[in-house]
Design an enzyme around this catalytic site. Structure first.
Site, PDB file in Angstrom:
ATOM      1  CG  ASP A 145      -2.115   5.030   4.528  1.00  0.00           C
ATOM      2  OD1 ASP A 145      -1.325   5.586   4.597  1.00  0.00           O
ATOM      3  OD2 ASP A 145      -3.157   4.721   3.945  1.00  0.00           O
ATOM      4  CG  ASP A 179      -1.142  10.626   4.254  1.00  0.00           C
ATOM      5  OD1 ASP A 179      -0.599  10.557   3.295  1.00  0.00           O
ATOM      6  OD2 ASP A 179      -1.833   9.243   4.840  1.00  0.00           O
TER       7      ASP A 179
END
Length: 200
Positions: A145, A179
């Protein structure tokens, strides 16, 4: 939307997702960050579990989670195929393609990144295909991430009930392109629900 266009959407999202992840993984130390704007940071973190840092306990928790993702994406893939076959509205097919691409992007991390990269630490930038092997075995990789939008981070005014005078930050989660694709796909399905699922 045709199957070719759906596949094009999936490939494009996957390409952007994986290029950004590989770049961050091989150029940033763990938790290293770049401040783009006051509200936007690029910060490298790794997620062992699902969204919001949720993890299944035990040594087999990660394996169960990865296998669950594989089952889930199989279902999403069939939903996409069935929607194209039935000539469903383009907005529905587009959204499913986004969700599929996002789910697949994170599955790639979970399955392969442990084999392909060194362990990232706060003082060491990982290399790709290290001579000594990766940091984990197959199915045990961590999801990369790197995007954070913190739109507000300050002390709340005293006049606000209960939380006045306390520090508050809005939207701290760190996420990735995969995401984002999932979130956008779900958001568009909610907004354009009537067009995506027209009543016959």
């Amino acid at each position: 939307m045709s199957l070719k266009k759906s596949i094009l959407v999936i490939i494009l999202v996957l390409l952007i997702d994986q290029v950004t992840k590989v770049y961050i993984k091989t150029h940033f130390a763990l938790h290293e960050e770049v401040k783009v704007f006051d509200w936007f940071r690029i910060i490298f973190v790794e997620n062992k579990g699902m969204a919001w840092g949720f993890e299944l306990p035990g040594s087999y928790g990660k394996l169960v989670l990865t296998l669950f993702r594989l089952v889930a994406i199989t279902g999403i893939g069939y939903w996409l195929y069935d929607s194209v076959r039935k000539n469903s509205p383009a907005i529905l097919t587009f959204c499913i393609a986004l969700i599929f691409a996002g789910a697949f992007g994170n599955i790639v991390d979970s399955i392969f990144y442990g084999l392909l990269f060194e362990e990232s630490t706060k003082i060491h930038v990982a290399s790709f295909l290290p001579e000594g092997g990766g940091y984990e075995s197959i199915f045990y990789g961590k999801v990369v991430d790197m995007i954070q939008f913190t739109f507000y981070s300050d002390i709340l005014p005293e006049w606000i009930p209960f939380w006045g005078g306390k520090h508050f930050s809005f939207f701290d989660p760190v996420f990735n392109i995969a995401d984002s694709a999932i979130s956008i796909g779900v958001f568009l399905l909610v907004v354009f629900n009537k067009k995506a699922f027209p009543k016959k």
